[in-house]
Design an enzyme around this catalytic site. Structure first.
Site, PDB file in Angstrom:
ATOM      1  N   LYS A 115      -2.828   1.717 -15.633  1.00  0.00           N
ATOM      2  CA  LYS A 115      -2.323   1.425 -14.280  1.00  0.00           C
ATOM      3  C   LYS A 115      -3.491   1.510 -13.316  1.00  0.00           C
ATOM      4  O   LYS A 115      -4.440   2.276 -13.551  1.00  0.00           O
ATOM      5  CB  LYS A 115      -1.263   2.460 -13.859  1.00  0.00           C
TER       6      LYS A 115
HETATM    7  N1  GLU Z   1       3.809  -3.570 -12.894  1.00  0.00           N
HETATM    8  C1  GLU Z   1       4.783  -3.910 -13.884  1.00  0.00           C
HETATM    9  C2  GLU Z   1       5.333  -2.653 -14.546  1.00  0.00           C
HETATM   10  O1  GLU Z   1       5.269  -1.577 -13.999  1.00  0.00           O
HETATM   11  C3  GLU Z   1       4.257  -4.941 -14.883  1.00  0.00           C
HETATM   12  C4  GLU Z   1       3.100  -4.502 -15.701  1.00  0.00           C
HETATM   13  C5  GLU Z   1       2.501  -5.620 -16.560  1.00  0.00           C
HETATM   14  O2  GLU Z   1       3.052  -6.675 -16.634  1.00  0.00           O
HETATM   15  O3  GLU Z   1       1.453  -5.344 -17.144  1.00  0.00           O
HETATM   16  O4  GLU Z   1       5.907  -2.712 -15.599  1.00  0.00           O
END
Ligand code: GLU
Length: 426
Positions: A115
């Site tokens: 993240k």
């Molecule tokens: N931000 C989204 C989540 O928390 C998508 C993450 C992604 O597609 O890598 O799942």
């Protein structure tokens, strides 16, 4: 002293990281694993904090702080969104990276978890400023990025334009176009059909499965949705299309309701025109936007930020089912209160996993330079979401666990099995 010793876990379980670690601890205990599994998975594999000097449009220079946390790689590259929010902290990014590891494992997509976040309120910056921030951040963290290393995607405060800038910055510095370095790109630039609506579609699939498990038919059922952005807006549309009455929605400006059901298609037109759900014809405004959480509905979808259903608010939540569209909207204290009342809480790592599932499809398509139809994407998404629902629900019944504990246990089991097979090097 290890890093674990310096960070609070229970009883100070008030931060997302402490909560995430407590959930991991519970899963490790439930699975009967040794403590070293907890220790290995409680701490991220890599973390990078960067300062981002931004030249503002007025010529002044401001220094912003950004993070990228790669929690785990045992099943493949790191994967997870990039968040632009004034409340971003390293601990929050660590917690969200851990959740991504579980989400990817649970949905059987071949990634670890990661993240990113920049402490910024994007609403206070021009598009040109956001482009400069994004490009500098990408450049700073680029040694850690790559289609086989770590693949960012949109999250709170970022969108397909942000991903296009990231892909371009990374590619220019490599000397060739690397489509697979980010997902959630515009369709015209190697994005996947169906990615923009994937999280919402997944939320709707899971909400319908959860309703069916409680014997609630879609027609005549009601839903309230907190947040009308990337996740909430599509969730409202897909649930209405499935026959539910969407009786209340909210955004950062206010909440509205209509007992007979809001006309979601007309509401979307209103939001595109005015920028908010507030003032939609035929609806009544709620006195406080957070009162939406207390709506008398079958399904409540918190699709905004973390911690909104907490020790103070949980006892006034009347919904029969809570489907977590956002990451971490329910605190552990609230989970206990809702469970006591018999409310079914479908956890984020299952409910909102549609986004990362179609991110995976986008990456596969980009790596093969071969694009699927929207129908193909949607059908494969539905299959994966439904299969994951059954895995989690059956394990929960069999082991007498909440859906959250079931989902985390299944995910931790998958990640721990990969670790065991790979062994420790050296
Ligand atoms: N931000 C989204 C989540 O928390 C998508 C993450 C992604 O597609 O890598 O799942």
């Amino acid at each position: 002293m290890t890093e674990l010793d310096t960070l609070p876990t229970t009883p100070l379980a008030t931060t997302p990281l402490a909560d995430a670690r407590d959930a991991l601890r519970a899963a490790v205990d439930h699975l009967g694993y040794e403590n070293s599994v907890y220790e290995m998975l409680a701490v991220a594999r890599r973390e990078l904090t960067v300062s981002i000097p931004l030249r503002r449009d007025d010529g002044s220079v401001e220094i912003l702080i950004g993070h990228r946390v790669q929690h785990n790689f045992s099943r493949g590259p790191g994967k997870g969104g990039l968040r632009y929010d004034p409340a971003v902290t390293l601990d929050e990014v660590r917690a969200l990276a851990m959740l991504m590891t579980w989400k990817c494992a649970l949905l059987d997509v071949p990634y670890g978890g990661a993240k990113g976040g920049i402490r910024i309120d994007p609403r206070n910056y021009s598009k040109a400023e956001l482009e400069r921030v994004t490009r500098r951040y990408t450049s700073e963290i680029s040694p850690l990025l790559g289609p086989e290393i770590d693949i960012p995607a949109p999250d709170v405060g970022t969108d397909e334009q942000t991903m296009a800038w990231m892909m371009d910055t990374y590619s220019v510095n490599r000397g060739h176009t690397v489509l697979g370095v980010v997902t959630g790109k515009p369709v015209s630039l190697g994005g996947s059909l169906g990615r923009a609506s994937a999280t919402s579609r997944g939320v709707a699939h899971i909400a319908l499965a959860a309703m069916s498990s409680r014997g609630i038919a879609p027609h005549g059922a009601s839903a309230a949705i907190q947040g009308f952005g990337k996740v909430g807006r599509g969730a409202a549309r897909f649930l209405a299309e499935a026959g539910l009455r969407v009786t209340a929605v909210s955004d950062q400006y206010g909440a509205i309701e209509c007992g007979a059901g809001l006309n979601v298609a007309a509401l979307e037109v209103h939001v595109d025109r005015t920028g908010s759900v507030v003032g939609f014809a035929g609806s009544t405004a709620l006195a406080d936007k957070d009162d939406l959480l207390f709506s008398e509905v079958d399904v409540l979808v918190p699709a905004a930020l973390e911690g909104v259903i907490n020790a103070e608010t949980a006892s006034r939540v009347h919904a029969e089912i809570v489907v977590e569209g956002a990451n971490g909207p329910t605190t552990p204290e609230a989970d206990a209160i809702l469970a006591e009342r018999g409310c079914l809480v479908v956890p984020d790592i299952l409910a909102n996993a549609g986004g990362v599932v179609v991110s995976y499809f986008e990456w596969v398509q980009a790596n093969q330079a071969y694009w699927w139809s929207a129908d193909e994407v949607e059908q494969r998404l539905a299959e994966r979401m439904t299969a994951a629902w059954w895995r989690v629900a059956e394990h929960a019944t069999y082991r007498q666990l909440s859906l959250r504990d079931s989902a985390t246990s299944l995910a931790v089991q998958t990640v721990a099995a990969s670790h065991r097979m790979r062994g420790l090097y050296p």
